[in-house]
Design an enzyme around this catalytic site. Structure first.
Site, PDB file in Angstrom:
ATOM      1  N   GLY A  12       0.818  -1.209   0.000  1.00 52.48           N
ATOM      2  CA  GLY A  12       0.000   0.000   0.000  1.00 52.48           C
ATOM      3  C   GLY A  12       0.852   1.259   0.000  1.00 52.48           C
ATOM      4  N   ASP A  13       0.190   2.399  -0.223  1.00 53.01           N
ATOM      5  CA  ASP A  13       0.835   3.717  -0.191  1.00 53.01           C
ATOM      6  C   ASP A  13       1.941   3.867  -1.229  1.00 53.01           C
ATOM      7  OD1 ASP A  13      -0.828   4.305   1.959  1.00 53.01           O
ATOM      8  OD2 ASP A  13       0.640   3.560   3.413  1.00 53.01           O
ATOM      9  N   LYS A  16      -0.646   5.461  -5.508  1.00 52.40           N
ATOM     10  CA  LYS A  16      -1.774   5.204  -6.425  1.00 52.40           C
ATOM     11  C   LYS A  16      -2.536   6.491  -6.734  1.00 52.40           C
ATOM     12  CE  LYS A  16      -3.236   2.071  -3.508  1.00 52.40           C
ATOM     13  NZ  LYS A  16      -2.074   1.911  -2.617  1.00 52.40           N
ATOM     14  N   GLY A  17      -2.741   7.317  -5.684  1.00 50.40           N
ATOM     15  CA  GLY A  17      -3.482   8.567  -5.887  1.00 50.40           C
ATOM     16  C   GLY A  17      -2.834   9.422  -6.954  1.00 50.40           C
ATOM     17  N   LYS A  18      -1.534   9.607  -6.860  1.00 44.93           N
ATOM     18  CA  LYS A  18      -0.837  10.454  -7.835  1.00 44.93           C
ATOM     19  C   LYS A  18      -0.967   9.885  -9.245  1.00 44.93           C
ATOM     20  CE  LYS A  18       3.485  11.698  -9.798  1.00 44.93           C
ATOM     21  NZ  LYS A  18       4.754  12.365  -9.789  1.00 44.93           N
ATOM     22  N   ASN A  38     -10.065   2.858   4.882  1.00 48.50           N
ATOM     23  CA  ASN A  38      -8.686   2.507   5.296  1.00 48.50           C
ATOM     24  C   ASN A  38      -7.687   3.063   4.281  1.00 48.50           C
ATOM     25  OD1 ASN A  38      -9.728   0.735   3.383  1.00 48.50           O
ATOM     26  ND2 ASN A  38      -8.840  -1.106   4.284  1.00 48.50           N
ATOM     27  N   GLY A  40      -5.908   5.846   1.866  1.00 48.31           N
ATOM     28  CA  GLY A  40      -5.630   7.283   1.890  1.00 48.31           C
ATOM     29  C   GLY A  40      -4.788   7.569   0.677  1.00 48.31           C
ATOM     30  N   HIS A  41      -5.386   8.173  -0.327  1.00 43.63           N
ATOM     31  CA  HIS A  41      -4.684   8.412  -1.592  1.00 43.63           C
ATOM     32  C   HIS A  41      -4.424   9.907  -1.736  1.00 43.63           C
ATOM     33  CE1 HIS A  41      -6.401   4.395  -3.320  1.00 43.63           C
ATOM     34  NE2 HIS A  41      -5.690   4.239  -2.235  1.00 43.63           N
ATOM     35  N   THR A 127      -6.266   0.033  10.513  1.00 44.56           N
ATOM     36  CA  THR A 127      -6.498   1.485  10.510  1.00 44.56           C
ATOM     37  C   THR A 127      -7.653   1.853  11.457  1.00 44.56           C
ATOM     38  OG1 THR A 127      -7.992   1.272   8.637  1.00 44.56           O
ATOM     39  CG2 THR A 127      -5.688   1.733   8.136  1.00 44.56           C
ATOM     40  N   GLN A 221      -5.090  -0.292  -1.109  1.00 45.72           N
ATOM     41  CA  GLN A 221      -4.137  -1.161  -0.416  1.00 45.72           C
ATOM     42  C   GLN A 221      -3.089  -1.681  -1.413  1.00 45.72           C
ATOM     43  OE1 GLN A 221      -7.798  -1.735   0.456  1.00 45.72           O
ATOM     44  NE2 GLN A 221      -7.219  -0.020   1.735  1.00 45.72           N
ATOM     45  N   ARG A 300       0.392   7.451  11.271  1.00 37.18           N
ATOM     46  CA  ARG A 300       1.422   6.592  11.864  1.00 37.18           C
ATOM     47  C   ARG A 300       2.700   6.647  11.031  1.00 37.18           C
ATOM     48  NH1 ARG A 300      -1.516   0.812  12.062  1.00 37.18           N
ATOM     49  NH2 ARG A 300      -2.398   1.594  10.115  1.00 37.18           N
ATOM     50  N   LEU A 329      11.489   7.705  -6.673  1.00 35.47           N
ATOM     51  CA  LEU A 329      12.926   7.558  -6.937  1.00 35.47           C
ATOM     52  C   LEU A 329      13.698   8.716  -6.315  1.00 35.47           C
ATOM     53  CD1 LEU A 329      15.139   5.967  -8.444  1.00 35.47           C
ATOM     54  CD2 LEU A 329      14.773   7.500 -10.390  1.00 35.47           C
ATOM     55  N   SER A 408       8.292   8.016 -11.258  1.00 32.56           N
ATOM     56  CA  SER A 408       7.818   9.224 -10.583  1.00 32.56           C
ATOM     57  C   SER A 408       8.947   9.792  -9.731  1.00 32.56           C
ATOM     58  CB  SER A 408       6.602   8.863  -9.725  1.00 32.56           C
ATOM     59  OG  SER A 408       6.227   9.952  -8.931  1.00 32.56           O
TER      60      SER A 408
HETATM   61  P1  GDP Z   1      -1.476   5.678  -2.147  1.00 32.06           P
HETATM   62  O1  GDP Z   1      -2.198   5.203  -0.953  1.00 32.06           O
HETATM   63  O2  GDP Z   1      -0.882   4.564  -2.951  1.00 32.06           O
HETATM   64  O3  GDP Z   1      -2.272   6.619  -2.992  1.00 32.06           O
HETATM   65  O4  GDP Z   1      -0.219   6.501  -1.615  1.00 32.06           O
HETATM   66  P2  GDP Z   1      -0.267   7.616  -0.448  1.00 32.06           P
HETATM   67  O5  GDP Z   1      -0.885   8.836  -1.006  1.00 32.06           O
HETATM   68  O6  GDP Z   1      -0.817   7.055   0.805  1.00 32.06           O
HETATM   69  O7  GDP Z   1       1.268   7.796  -0.177  1.00 32.06           O
HETATM   70  C1  GDP Z   1       2.155   8.174  -1.187  1.00 32.06           C
HETATM   71  C2  GDP Z   1       2.844   9.485  -0.760  1.00 32.06           C
HETATM   72  O8  GDP Z   1       3.943   9.723  -1.600  1.00 32.06           O
HETATM   73  C3  GDP Z   1       1.960  10.696  -0.898  1.00 32.06           C
HETATM   74  O9  GDP Z   1       2.320  11.623   0.089  1.00 32.06           O
HETATM   75  C4  GDP Z   1       2.313  11.233  -2.284  1.00 32.06           C
HETATM   76  O10 GDP Z   1       2.074  12.622  -2.416  1.00 32.06           O
HETATM   77  C5  GDP Z   1       3.773  10.932  -2.321  1.00 32.06           C
HETATM   78  N1  GDP Z   1       4.355  10.640  -3.638  1.00 32.06           N
HETATM   79  C6  GDP Z   1       3.816   9.978  -4.696  1.00 32.06           C
HETATM   80  N2  GDP Z   1       4.740   9.836  -5.671  1.00 32.06           N
HETATM   81  C7  GDP Z   1       5.867  10.428  -5.230  1.00 32.06           C
HETATM   82  C8  GDP Z   1       7.184  10.581  -5.762  1.00 32.06           C
HETATM   83  O11 GDP Z   1       7.509  10.121  -6.845  1.00 32.06           O
HETATM   84  N3  GDP Z   1       8.086  11.233  -4.974  1.00 32.06           N
HETATM   85  C9  GDP Z   1       7.777  11.748  -3.745  1.00 32.06           C
HETATM   86  N4  GDP Z   1       8.738  12.378  -3.067  1.00 32.06           N
HETATM   87  N5  GDP Z   1       6.555  11.612  -3.211  1.00 32.06           N
HETATM   88  C10 GDP Z   1       5.619  10.938  -3.938  1.00 32.06           C
HETATM   89  P1  IMO Z   2      -3.837   2.657   0.566  1.00 35.04           P
HETATM   90  O1  IMO Z   2      -4.987   2.436  -0.384  1.00 35.04           O
HETATM   91  C1  IMO Z   2      -1.258   0.962   3.659  1.00 35.04           C
HETATM   92  C2  IMO Z   2      -3.063  -1.971   6.351  1.00 35.04           C
HETATM   93  C3  IMO Z   2      -3.185  -1.553   7.809  1.00 35.04           C
HETATM   94  C4  IMO Z   2      -3.044  -2.909   8.479  1.00 35.04           C
HETATM   95  C5  IMO Z   2      -3.810  -3.829   7.517  1.00 35.04           C
HETATM   96  C6  IMO Z   2      -5.243  -4.099   7.927  1.00 35.04           C
HETATM   97  O2  IMO Z   2      -3.706   4.059   1.044  1.00 35.04           O
HETATM   98  O3  IMO Z   2      -2.576   2.103  -0.009  1.00 35.04           O
HETATM   99  P2  IMO Z   2      -7.455  -2.594   7.827  1.00 35.04           P
HETATM  100  O4  IMO Z   2      -7.779  -1.291   8.444  1.00 35.04           O
HETATM  101  O5  IMO Z   2      -7.546  -2.634   6.331  1.00 35.04           O
HETATM  102  O6  IMO Z   2      -8.208  -3.746   8.443  1.00 35.04           O
HETATM  103  O7  IMO Z   2      -5.912  -2.863   8.205  1.00 35.04           O
HETATM  104  O8  IMO Z   2      -3.786  -3.193   6.250  1.00 35.04           O
HETATM  105  N1  IMO Z   2      -3.674  -1.025   5.385  1.00 35.04           N
HETATM  106  C7  IMO Z   2      -2.970  -0.191   4.619  1.00 35.04           C
HETATM  107  N2  IMO Z   2      -1.650   0.067   4.580  1.00 35.04           N
HETATM  108  N3  IMO Z   2      -2.074   1.574   2.791  1.00 35.04           N
HETATM  109  C8  IMO Z   2      -3.399   1.311   2.791  1.00 35.04           C
HETATM  110  O9  IMO Z   2      -4.248   1.803   1.861  1.00 35.04           O
HETATM  111  C9  IMO Z   2      -3.902   0.425   3.769  1.00 35.04           C
HETATM  112  N4  IMO Z   2      -5.140  -0.030   4.059  1.00 35.04           N
HETATM  113  C10 IMO Z   2      -4.985  -0.928   5.045  1.00 35.04           C
HETATM  114  O10 IMO Z   2      -2.156  -0.669   8.180  1.00 35.04           O
HETATM  115  O11 IMO Z   2      -1.698  -3.316   8.480  1.00 35.04           O
HETATM  116 MG    MG Z   3      -2.253   5.499   1.105  1.00 34.53          MG
END
Ligand code: GDP
Ligand code: IMO
Ligand code: MG
Length: 426
Positions: A12-13, A16-18, A38, A40-41, A127, A221, A300, A329, A408
């Site tokens: 996760g994280d 994807k949002g970007k 759960n 957060g994009h 979460t 996720q 967190r 990168l 990216s």
């Molecule tokens: P998602 O859950 O997959 O949409 O990702 P999140 O938004 O939770 O976390 C990704 C974080 O990395 C966010 O704060 C974005 O703004 C940031 N991000 C995305 N791509 C890049 C990148 O290429 N470089 C940097 N420095 N930040 C990035």
């Molecule tokens: P995005 O879409 C990162 C993780 C939680 C925990 C496990 C189970 O932003 O990438 P839950 O609340 O789903 O029952 O928690 O999954 N988790 C994530 N970790 N990014 C997420 O979403 C997540 N959604 C759930 O931290 O380990």
């Molecule tokens: Mg996220």
């Protein structure tokens, strides 16, 4: 290309949002198929940051219709709050949202149970948004769906059944069982607020695909959090892999043209569970600070580690990835050495596979790369990257045998090297 799935290839994280926001520039529909609040994009446009949890990441593009499929779980209050906040920014999200009437609803007792369990020794670091208990109700065939908000009496009867089932668990965990009226009153107004945009989204999306509209399926996720294929039991409760798009929306696999997997140039994880390439100490602190690796939903600190190529190969296979979008990168700039896990030593020898069930007893094998000191966030072509960064990126691509579509180099829309675009005709 009409149907394109975007999924997280790690925990996760991955960004994807970007990437969804970028691709949505050329999409007609953006469809979430799994997970709930759960997720957060993060979207960064003109230096301004917006985090969406339930609203699809296409919402900032005025031409795209945003859809929540029935594989998602919806907290009506959270969603209404997000829609209101977007309206306050001058957007028109309600005219551009459609929500599956069959999507299951997260109610106060789901959040209560999630929180109570997380306070015990069985905690897995969720979460605490009620996502797991809501999916449990769905599988147990006692869930509440958004369409149930059309009739208060019927809704109350369903909530009563669910509360009777949950009461022993809530009491055993030391909680107080809410009344039916408390539960329904808490969610009623938000549920009513969403009724005008409820519809049969499966048929809506199928019609769009048949009309050759460009549909982006936005994963939540990541592959290693998938309930079937992730690092069980430290997973979420839904199908986060590409196959989940078909079941979560209600379309056939023949409608999908391309699948893009997202991965960071390193790795992060929030919550508990194995993470073999995890780092601690100054390098971890530096990556966490430079990469702003703090949860977008919970705040967190994210655990950080080196990129895990056996895990990425696993994600390529499970999702049938056509390409990888490699993010963040830029965050590695300034490190003297960069590492990539290329294999695992297991009790029965070395493997290039990801030993998903035996991570605790396996040791990562690393390849080391010279770092790069130059800021790469202004690069818009691979040729503008320093040699060391390019070598690292090319190594990842060849080791996982999947072409890169994006590199990216920063959070902003423009901080992107686009190598191929899944929604542009080739
Ligand atoms: P998602 O859950 O997959 O949409 O990702 P999140 O938004 O939770 O976390 C990704 C974080 O990395 C966010 O704060 C974005 O703004 C940031 N991000 C995305 N791509 C890049 C990148 O290429 N470089 C940097 N420095 N930040 C990035
Ligand atoms: P995005 O879409 C990162 C993780 C939680 C925990 C496990 C189970 O932003 O990438 P839950 O609340 O789903 O029952 O928690 O999954 N988790 C994530 N970790 N990014 C997420 O979403 C997540 N959604 C759930 O931290 O380990
Ligand atoms: Mg996220």
């Amino acid at each position: 290309m009409a149907g394109v799935i975007i999924v997280g290839a790690q925990w996760g994280d991955e960004g994807k949002g970007k990437v969804v926001d970028i691709f949505t520039g050329e999409a007609d529909y953006v469809v979430r198929f799994a997970g709930g609040p759960n997720a957060g994009h993060t979207l960064v446009v003109d230096g301004e940051k917006i985090v969406v949890r339930l609203v699809p990441s296409g919402i900032l593009r005025r031409d795209a219709l945003c859809v929540l499929g029935q594989g998602t779980v919806v907290d009506a209050k959270v969603l209404v709050g997000e829609l209101d906040a977007l309206e306050a920014r001058g957007l028109d999200p309600r005219t551009r949202m459609r929500i599956a009437e069959h999507a299951h609803v997260i109610l106060s007792y789901h959040i209560l149970v999630d929180g109570l369990r997380e306070a015990t020794s069985a905690a897995i670091g969720t979460t605490k948004r009620g996502v797991g208990p809501c999916y449990e109700d769905k599988a147990a065939r006692r869930g509440i769906r958004l369409r149930d908000f059309r009739n208060r009496g019927g809704l109350e009867a369903r909530v009563l059944r669910a509360l009777e089932a949950w009461a022993p668990t809530i009491l055993a965990l030391g909680g107080v069982v809410p009344t039916v009226d408390e539960v329904v009153t808490d969610a009623w107004d938000a549920g009513q607020n969403l009724l005008p945009v409820l519809c049969d989204t499966a048929s809506l999306v199928e019609s769009a695909l048949l009309a050759k509209k460009r549909v982006l399926f936005e994963g939540a996720q990541g592959t290693l959090l998938d309930v079937d294929h992730g690092t069980y039991p430290f997973v979420t409760s839904s199908s986060a892999i590409s196959g989940g798009a078909c079941t979560g929306v209600g379309i056939g696999p023949t409608r999908i043209d391309s699948v893009v997997g997202l991965a960071k140039a390193y790795c992060t994880r929030v919550g508990g569970g194995p993470f073999p390439t995890e780092l601690e100490g100054p390098v971890a602190d530096r990556i966490r600070t430079v990469g702003a690796e703090f949860g977008s939903v919970t705040g967190r600190p994210r655990r950080v580690g080196w990129v895990d190529l056996p895990a990425l190969r696993y994600a390529v296979r499970l999702n049938g990835l056509d390409s990888i979008a490699l993010t963040k990168l830029d965050v590695l700039a300034g490190l003297e050495t960069i590492r990539a896990c290329i294999a695992y030593d297991t009790p029965s020898g070395r493997t290039r596979e990801f030993p998903v069930d035996d991570l605790e007893i396996c040791t990562p094998v690393y390849a080391d790369f010279s770092g790069f000191s130059q800021d790469v966030s202004t690069a818009r072509h691979l040729a503008e990257l320093p040699k060391e960064a390019l070598d690292f990126v090319r190594f990842i691509e060849s080791e996982v045998a999947c072409p890169l579509s994006i590199v990216s180099v920063g959070p902003g829309r423009e901080q992107t090297i686009i190598l191929s675009h899944p929604l542009r005709p080739t």
